[in-house]
Design a protein around this motif. Structure first.
Motif, PDB file in Angstrom:
ATOM      1  N   GLY A 167       0.806  -1.090  -0.062  1.00 38.63           N
ATOM      2  CA  GLY A 167       0.063  -0.106   0.113  1.00 38.63           C
ATOM      3  C   GLY A 167       0.869   1.193  -0.023  1.00 38.63           C
ATOM      4  O   GLY A 167       2.133   1.163  -0.131  1.00 38.63           O
ATOM      5  N   GLY A 225       5.884   2.025  -1.236  1.00 40.88           N
ATOM      6  CA  GLY A 225       4.492   2.770  -1.736  1.00 40.88           C
ATOM      7  C   GLY A 225       5.011   4.352  -1.744  1.00 40.88           C
ATOM      8  O   GLY A 225       5.921   4.744  -1.472  1.00 40.88           O
ATOM      9  N   HIS A 268      -4.555  -6.374   7.976  1.00 36.85           N
ATOM     10  CA  HIS A 268      -4.818  -5.906   6.407  1.00 36.85           C
ATOM     11  C   HIS A 268      -5.409  -6.960   5.623  1.00 36.85           C
ATOM     12  O   HIS A 268      -5.935  -6.928   4.568  1.00 36.85           O
ATOM     13  CB  HIS A 268      -3.303  -5.852   5.778  1.00 36.85           C
TER      14      HIS A 268
END
Length: 350
Positions: free
Chosen positions: A27, A73, A121
């Motif tokens: 992410g 990310g 997650h």
């Protein structure tokens, strides 16, 4: 999702075997790491064998992880591909509680541990470092100096910080007499750090043959704890004793060695409780019996930087991934100097 591979235990009795599983896609704040080496901690064995009664199978152990950044990310730009990094016992926490705000994430009620921990997650359990790669929030990724041998750094992420943190917290330094109980994965790091901090360092061991090695690692002397006369010579003389033994044993033998206001700190978690100490050993010299749990992320980075400055790494034996069960058996027999580290280049291709 990212297809990943590792070694897992599927029940408390069977050998670990290859396991294919999914990691989350990185992410915005995540770092994707190719794992080069992973240390083998005694807690891996406890959890694989469900000795703490909390294991969810299959379990991929490993929380002494080092490797190289592959991708980052959009909000993790302080890392870049190729960076040498490490991941220790934690991969997330709430970030807002008093413990997190005090950089003591290990005490957060929402800490996500690197393996065998509910993963917010994925909704499944976290999988650890006995694997080819891992995705971690940038807040829990640690920088590793180019000056240190990467394989020797891996055990610093648990054995290192577990011994560094209490020695720092109780301000061990020059002018102090410090004891380290046990010369295993944790104990040998405790000796190295106590020596580096300038303390008079004494190693306690049940194995006379370890005396010479203890001095090589930095101990000023070694005491065989099964020798009553050798123990009596040190009564009431220690400022601080760090007990690294992960098996139940008599704590009074070490409490009686402390000065007034001395501290005995436990960092090993035994498979069953220690016998209760004699309260008089605490009361009549105002001694303290305390515990310590790894260390926060800021302190872990401080420890890694200290190790780079002082050229400190763990003494290791490099093993292949398929040899992990043999390593577990040898670890139970104290047949390792002083930490097994898995070379992930040996992970069988799926």
């Amino acid at each position: 999702m990212l297809q990943s591979f590792g070694y897992a235990a599927f029940d408390p009795q069977s050998p670990l075997r290859p396991f294919a599983f999914q990691r989350r896609e990185p992410g915005p704040s995540d770092v994707l790491i190719d794992i080069a080496y992973c240390g083998v901690c005694h807690s891996d064995l406890h959890q694989v064998r469900n000795e703490w009664q909390g294991t969810t199978f299959p379990i991929v152990p490993g929380h002494e992880i080092v490797g190289h950044v592959v991708d980052v990310g959009t909000e993790a730009g302080d890392f870049k591909p190729g960076d040498r990094v490490g991941v220790g016992c934690m991969v997330d926490s709430c970030g807002t509680c008093p413990d997190c705000l005090d950089h003591q994430e290990q005490f957060c009620n929402a800490t996500v541990f690197t393996y065998n921990s509910p993963d917010p997650h994925t909704g499944a359990m976290t999988y650890g470092g006995y694997s080819n790669r891992i995705v971690v929030d940038r807040r829990f990724v640690l920088r590793v100096s180019d000056t240190l041998a990467l394989a020797g750094v891996a055990p610093l992420l648990c054995a290192g910080i577990t011994t560094y943190s209490p020695l720092r917290h109780w301000r061990v330094g020059a002018g102090h007499k410090v004891g380290i109980v046990g010369l295993g994965g944790l104990g040998h790091m405790g000796v190295k750090f106590a020596h580096a901090f300038g303390a008079e360092t004494v190693l306690f061991t049940t194995t006379p043959e370890k005396a010479a090695d203890a001095q090589r690692l930095g101990a000023h002397q070694a005491v065989v704890s099964k020798d009553p006369e050798a123990m009596r010579r040190h009564l009431g003389s220690f400022d601080f004793i760090l007990d690294t033994v992960a098996a139940a044993h008599d704590l009074d033998a070490y409490l009686s060695l402390l000065k007034r206001d001395g501290t005995l700190c436990l960092v090993g978690v035994p498979e069953r409780p220690h016998p209760s100490p004699n309260v008089g050993n605490l009361i009549f010299k105002r001694r303290s019996l305390v515990g310590s749990l790894i260390g926060g992320i800021r302190e872990t980075q401080e420890m890694l930087d200290f190790c780079a400055e002082h050229r400190i790494v763990a003494d290791i034996e490099l093993i292949a991934m398929p040899d992990i069960d043999t390593a577990y058996r040898r670890m139970l027999n104290n047949d390792v100097k002083y930490r097994f580290v898995i070379d992930m280049a040996t992970l069988p291709v799926q």
